[in-house]
Design an enzyme around this catalytic site. Sequence first.
Site, short mmCIF file in Angstrom:
data_model
loop_
_atom_site.label_atom_id
_atom_site.label_comp_id
_atom_site.label_asym_id
_atom_site.label_seq_id
_atom_site.Cartn_x
_atom_site.Cartn_y
_atom_site.Cartn_z
N ARG A 1 0.85 -1.18 0.00
CA ARG A 1 0.00 0.00 0.00
C ARG A 1 0.88 1.23 0.00
O ARG A 1 1.83 1.32 0.78
CB ARG A 1 -0.89 -0.03 1.24
CG ARG A 1 -1.83 1.14 1.33
CD ARG A 1 -2.88 0.92 2.40
NE ARG A 1 -3.84 -0.09 2.02
CZ ARG A 1 -5.10 -0.13 2.47
NH1 ARG A 1 -5.53 0.78 3.30
NH2 ARG A 1 -5.92 -1.09 2.08
N LYS B 1 2.13 -7.52 5.05
CA LYS B 1 1.71 -6.36 4.27
C LYS B 1 2.83 -5.34 4.30
O LYS B 1 3.60 -5.29 5.25
CB LYS B 1 0.47 -5.72 4.91
CG LYS B 1 -0.35 -4.89 3.95
CD LYS B 1 -1.39 -5.74 3.28
CE LYS B 1 -2.26 -4.95 2.34
NZ LYS B 1 -3.38 -5.76 1.85
N ASP C 1 -1.86 -3.11 -3.96
CA ASP C 1 -2.89 -2.73 -3.00
C ASP C 1 -3.22 -1.26 -3.29
O ASP C 1 -2.80 -0.73 -4.34
CB ASP C 1 -2.38 -2.93 -1.56
CG ASP C 1 -3.52 -2.97 -0.55
OD1 ASP C 1 -4.18 -4.01 -0.45
OD2 ASP C 1 -3.77 -1.95 0.12
N SER D 1 -5.28 -7.73 -9.56
CA SER D 1 -6.07 -8.65 -8.74
C SER D 1 -7.52 -8.20 -8.59
O SER D 1 -8.36 -8.95 -8.08
CB SER D 1 -5.42 -8.79 -7.36
OG SER D 1 -5.28 -7.51 -6.75
N THR E 1 -10.92 -10.26 -7.07
CA THR E 1 -11.46 -9.80 -5.79
C THR E 1 -12.95 -9.50 -5.96
O THR E 1 -13.79 -9.91 -5.15
CB THR E 1 -10.73 -8.53 -5.29
OG1 THR E 1 -9.34 -8.81 -5.24
CG2 THR E 1 -11.21 -8.11 -3.91
N GLY F 1 -13.47 1.82 -7.96
CA GLY F 1 -12.11 1.53 -8.44
C GLY F 1 -12.02 0.15 -9.06
O GLY F 1 -13.01 -0.36 -9.60
N GLY G 1 -15.73 -1.16 -9.40
CA GLY G 1 -16.17 -1.03 -10.80
C GLY G 1 -16.55 -2.38 -11.38
O GLY G 1 -17.58 -2.53 -12.05
N ALA H 1 -13.43 -3.62 0.56
CA ALA H 1 -12.43 -2.85 1.28
C ALA H 1 -11.83 -3.67 2.43
O ALA H 1 -12.52 -4.49 3.03
CB ALA H 1 -13.06 -1.57 1.84
N1 PHE Z 1 -4.48 -6.24 -2.20
C1 PHE Z 1 -4.52 -7.65 -2.03
C2 PHE Z 1 -5.32 -8.00 -0.79
O1 PHE Z 1 -5.49 -7.21 0.11
C3 PHE Z 1 -3.12 -8.13 -1.88
C4 PHE Z 1 -2.60 -9.17 -2.81
C5 PHE Z 1 -2.89 -9.24 -4.13
C6 PHE Z 1 -1.74 -10.08 -2.31
C7 PHE Z 1 -2.39 -10.24 -4.92
C8 PHE Z 1 -1.20 -11.07 -3.09
C9 PHE Z 1 -1.52 -11.16 -4.40
O2 PHE Z 1 -5.81 -9.09 -0.67
#
Ligand code: PHE
Length: 350
Positions: free
Chosen positions: A42, A78, A115, A147, A151, A183, A187, A261
Amino acid sequence: MEGLLSDWGGERLLVHHDHPSGAWILIGIHSSRLGPATGGTRMQCYPDLQAALADVLRLSAGMTYKYAVPGFPRGGGKAVIRVPADLEPGARGALLRRYGELIGELGGMFWTGPDVGTSSADMDVIAEAGAPYVFCRTPEAGGAGTSGPLTALGVYAGIRVACQEVLGRAQLDGVRVLVQGTGSVGGKLIEHLREAGAELCFSEVDERAIEHYRDQLGLRFVPSGEVCDTDCDVYAPCALGGVLDAETIPRLRCRIVAGGANNQLAEEADAERIRARGIFYAPDYVVNVGGALGITGIESMGWSEAQAAERVIESVREALLRILEMSEAQGISSEAAARRIAQERLSDST
Ligand code: PHE
């Protein structure tokens, strides 16, 4: 600060000051019990170092639970890069390169991905010296890309299960959903929900995105200050954390909270507050596992994209059903139930 660290319960915290840019790099290795600590990077401005520290500690613990719930062989970590407000675009690339060197030096103690504030293109830069410990590089650079879509797919699956179990609605047509943040996750989530016929409204702070969703797609816009007072079936926070607290929870007019989030609850007590209101809260790290699980699966376990999508949907579904059952049977909050499932996995492994 001592309180923050002793409550954290993690393994290691790395603090690095990047002199050329003035940025602070904090890497929290929360747990390597199930596998190498993995989590996004992040990058943002924080009012002070203490705020950045609090963020990295909480986010890294969230990653441990995120991977533990589906029993995936990765640990939680993280990275937070606290950048100065006046960081120049040229300085940013150099900072990412030096950060990549640090990731490389750690030799696999910490694996990262994107992130808030970082992209797949940034992962390409970090991977120059940080490979192979960097997920989500662009497809051109040999990675699986961003990602966000996976997600969003998991959040969408979570909303479906919650609607089915809590509202008795197997289909989403006519279900009223408020998506906060449009985002990369919000989205995509809107796309899935529109396709399913949900009645959508959205909240956003970026003017161009507001225009797109309101004027071009014709969705009802909800100003930030009114999000918590909006009558809807599902509230999906997909922007920043800390949206559920002692002030906002009493105002909520939804039946379900399920969004992408991280760290949606401002403090632990909020889990009980929300339960006392009869609202089902789908724990953030349970429904937003898709990106981390899917991409890590594709890039380190050889899953195909289709397999990743299937695993993400199944994992979220299975976990939420179990959480609903546990919280009902044991009279505990959904967050407490999720934590128990994660703890079981963490203590099972030898
Ligand atoms: N932003 C992702 C999360 O919070 C982090 C992530 C993405 C970690 C892809 C590893 C691979 O889950």
